[in-house]
Design a protein around this motif. Structure first.
Motif, PDB file in Angstrom:
ATOM      1  N   LYS A   8       0.822  -1.211   0.000  1.00 42.60           N
ATOM      2  CA  LYS A   8       0.000   0.000   0.000  1.00 42.60           C
ATOM      3  C   LYS A   8       0.857   1.262   0.000  1.00 42.60           C
ATOM      4  O   LYS A   8       0.579   2.201  -0.744  1.00 42.60           O
ATOM      5  CB  LYS A   8      -0.931   0.008   1.210  1.00 42.60           C
ATOM      6  CG  LYS A   8      -2.092  -0.953   1.089  1.00 42.60           C
ATOM      7  CD  LYS A   8      -2.978  -0.878   2.320  1.00 42.60           C
ATOM      8  CE  LYS A   8      -4.162  -1.808   2.200  1.00 42.60           C
ATOM      9  NZ  LYS A   8      -4.993  -1.782   3.417  1.00 42.60           N
ATOM     10  N   GLN A  36      -3.704  -1.223  -4.111  1.00 37.43           N
ATOM     11  CA  GLN A  36      -4.942  -1.176  -3.361  1.00 37.43           C
ATOM     12  C   GLN A  36      -5.715  -2.440  -3.656  1.00 37.43           C
ATOM     13  O   GLN A  36      -5.422  -3.168  -4.600  1.00 37.43           O
ATOM     14  CB  GLN A  36      -5.764   0.051  -3.749  1.00 37.43           C
ATOM     15  CG  GLN A  36      -6.171   0.049  -5.219  1.00 37.43           C
ATOM     16  CD  GLN A  36      -6.878   1.334  -5.582  1.00 37.43           C
ATOM     17  OE1 GLN A  36      -6.913   2.254  -4.798  1.00 37.43           O
ATOM     18  NE2 GLN A  36      -7.454   1.382  -6.766  1.00 37.43           N
ATOM     19  N   TYR A  37      -6.728  -2.708  -2.849  1.00 33.94           N
ATOM     20  CA  TYR A  37      -7.573  -3.863  -3.093  1.00 33.94           C
ATOM     21  C   TYR A  37      -8.410  -3.576  -4.349  1.00 33.94           C
ATOM     22  O   TYR A  37      -8.784  -2.428  -4.604  1.00 33.94           O
ATOM     23  CB  TYR A  37      -8.490  -4.134  -1.901  1.00 33.94           C
ATOM     24  CG  TYR A  37      -7.764  -4.815  -0.768  1.00 33.94           C
ATOM     25  CD1 TYR A  37      -7.442  -6.164  -0.855  1.00 33.94           C
ATOM     26  CD2 TYR A  37      -7.398  -4.107   0.376  1.00 33.94           C
ATOM     27  CE1 TYR A  37      -6.766  -6.791   0.178  1.00 33.94           C
ATOM     28  CE2 TYR A  37      -6.723  -4.730   1.415  1.00 33.94           C
ATOM     29  CZ  TYR A  37      -6.407  -6.078   1.311  1.00 33.94           C
ATOM     30  OH  TYR A  37      -5.747  -6.705   2.319  1.00 33.94           O
ATOM     31  N   PRO A  38      -8.732  -4.592  -5.162  1.00 33.67           N
ATOM     32  CA  PRO A  38      -9.509  -4.351  -6.382  1.00 33.67           C
ATOM     33  C   PRO A  38     -10.943  -3.931  -6.032  1.00 33.67           C
ATOM     34  O   PRO A  38     -11.521  -4.384  -5.051  1.00 33.67           O
ATOM     35  CB  PRO A  38      -9.486  -5.694  -7.107  1.00 33.67           C
ATOM     36  CG  PRO A  38      -9.185  -6.696  -6.064  1.00 33.67           C
ATOM     37  CD  PRO A  38      -8.368  -5.999  -5.020  1.00 33.67           C
ATOM     38  N   THR A  39     -11.450  -3.076  -6.884  1.00 34.96           N
ATOM     39  CA  THR A  39     -12.844  -2.645  -6.705  1.00 34.96           C
ATOM     40  C   THR A  39     -13.754  -3.615  -7.450  1.00 34.96           C
ATOM     41  O   THR A  39     -13.286  -4.454  -8.219  1.00 34.96           O
ATOM     42  CB  THR A  39     -13.033  -1.216  -7.246  1.00 34.96           C
ATOM     43  OG1 THR A  39     -12.686  -1.208  -8.620  1.00 34.96           O
ATOM     44  CG2 THR A  39     -12.184  -0.227  -6.465  1.00 34.96           C
ATOM     45  N   SER A  40     -15.036  -3.474  -7.260  1.00 33.74           N
ATOM     46  CA  SER A  40     -15.975  -4.435  -7.852  1.00 33.74           C
ATOM     47  C   SER A  40     -15.980  -4.361  -9.378  1.00 33.74           C
ATOM     48  O   SER A  40     -16.225  -5.354 -10.049  1.00 33.74           O
ATOM     49  CB  SER A  40     -17.387  -4.196  -7.309  1.00 33.74           C
ATOM     50  OG  SER A  40     -17.808  -2.877  -7.635  1.00 33.74           O
ATOM     51  N   ASN A  41     -15.679  -3.212  -9.964  1.00 36.46           N
ATOM     52  CA  ASN A  41     -15.697  -3.127 -11.430  1.00 36.46           C
ATOM     53  C   ASN A  41     -14.388  -3.669 -12.040  1.00 36.46           C
ATOM     54  O   ASN A  41     -14.282  -3.792 -13.254  1.00 36.46           O
ATOM     55  CB  ASN A  41     -15.948  -1.689 -11.886  1.00 36.46           C
ATOM     56  CG  ASN A  41     -14.849  -0.738 -11.425  1.00 36.46           C
ATOM     57  OD1 ASN A  41     -14.034  -1.104 -10.612  1.00 36.46           O
ATOM     58  ND2 ASN A  41     -14.884   0.471 -11.936  1.00 36.46           N
ATOM     59  N   GLN A  42     -13.395  -4.019 -11.179  1.00 38.27           N
ATOM     60  CA  GLN A  42     -12.149  -4.575 -11.700  1.00 38.27           C
ATOM     61  C   GLN A  42     -12.168  -6.098 -11.737  1.00 38.27           C
ATOM     62  O   GLN A  42     -11.302  -6.703 -12.331  1.00 38.27           O
ATOM     63  CB  GLN A  42     -10.961  -4.117 -10.829  1.00 38.27           C
ATOM     64  CG  GLN A  42     -10.657  -2.632 -10.954  1.00 38.27           C
ATOM     65  CD  GLN A  42      -9.554  -2.206  -9.998  1.00 38.27           C
ATOM     66  OE1 GLN A  42      -9.514  -2.691  -8.870  1.00 38.27           O
ATOM     67  NE2 GLN A  42      -8.712  -1.307 -10.454  1.00 38.27           N
ATOM     68  N   TYR A  43     -13.157  -6.709 -11.143  1.00 38.71           N
ATOM     69  CA  TYR A  43     -13.242  -8.165 -11.158  1.00 38.71           C
ATOM     70  C   TYR A  43     -13.724  -8.643 -12.515  1.00 38.71           C
ATOM     71  O   TYR A  43     -14.606  -8.049 -13.115  1.00 38.71           O
ATOM     72  CB  TYR A  43     -14.234  -8.667 -10.088  1.00 38.71           C
ATOM     73  CG  TYR A  43     -13.695  -8.591  -8.668  1.00 38.71           C
ATOM     74  CD1 TYR A  43     -12.675  -9.440  -8.257  1.00 38.71           C
ATOM     75  CD2 TYR A  43     -14.224  -7.688  -7.759  1.00 38.71           C
ATOM     76  CE1 TYR A  43     -12.193  -9.369  -6.969  1.00 38.71           C
ATOM     77  CE2 TYR A  43     -13.752  -7.613  -6.471  1.00 38.71           C
ATOM     78  CZ  TYR A  43     -12.731  -8.462  -6.072  1.00 38.71           C
ATOM     79  OH  TYR A  43     -12.255  -8.399  -4.801  1.00 38.71           O
TER      80      TYR A  43
END
Length: 175
Positions: free
Chosen positions: A114, A120-127
């Motif tokens: 970080k 950063q952790y992936p966001t929902s639109n990156q899955y």
């Protein structure tokens, strides 16, 4: 007179012989004394020489003993120094292993990712979800997209997989 001269002559001869005998005895005594003195000197010289040789031998043996002892002490000191160095290196190894264990801790890795790498952790639109039951074919547009991302190894791998899929499909085709 002749008889007295003869007696005198004989007495002179006897006195002369006695005198000569005494001189011979004195000369022999002196020679014997010189020979005895020479013999005593030789014996003293032999004794002195033997003493000096024995003293030299014992001195050299003692010197060799001291030299060997000093070599042993040097090696003991080297061993002590090496053991001390080994202990120091083992301590360093333990410290480094502790540092590695601490740095590979999941929380430490997450923090480094970080802070230093701005991850950063992936966001929902990156899955992206892929249906594992479907057969996928790689199209030219996918290859071009990978090539645009400068990933030639991925392109080669996909091309090899594509050729392999074509070969497997050809084997099971019925004509």
């Amino acid at each position: 007179m002749l008889a007295s001269r003869e007696v005198l002559h004989e007495e002179e001869i006897m006195a002369f012989n006695k005198d000569q005998s005494a001189k011979i005895v004195a000369i022999r005594k002196k020679r014997l004394e010189r020979e005895n003195a020479k013999h005593i000197m030789r014996e003293r010289l032999k004794t002195t020489l033997i003493t000096v040789v024995l003293l030299a031998v014992f001195s050299s043996m003692f010197a060799v003993l001291i030299y060997k002892n000093s070599l042993v002490n040097e090696k003991k000191y080297e061993i002590f120094t090496m053991k001390t160095e080994i202990k120091s290196l083992n301590t360093q190894i333990e410290e480094l292993q502790t540092a590695v264990e601490n740095s590979t801790d999941i929380k430490t890795v997450e923090k480094m990712a970080k802070e230093q790498l701005n991850m950063q952790y992936p966001t929902s639109n990156q899955y992206v979800y892929i249906d594992a039951t479907a057969m996928f074919a790689v199209s030219e547009t996918t290859l071009v997209a990978l090539a645009e991302r400068d990933n030639p190894k991925a392109v080669e791998l996909i091309q090899k997989e594509s050729k392999m899929n074509d070969m497997i499909a050809a084997l099971f085709r019925t004509n």
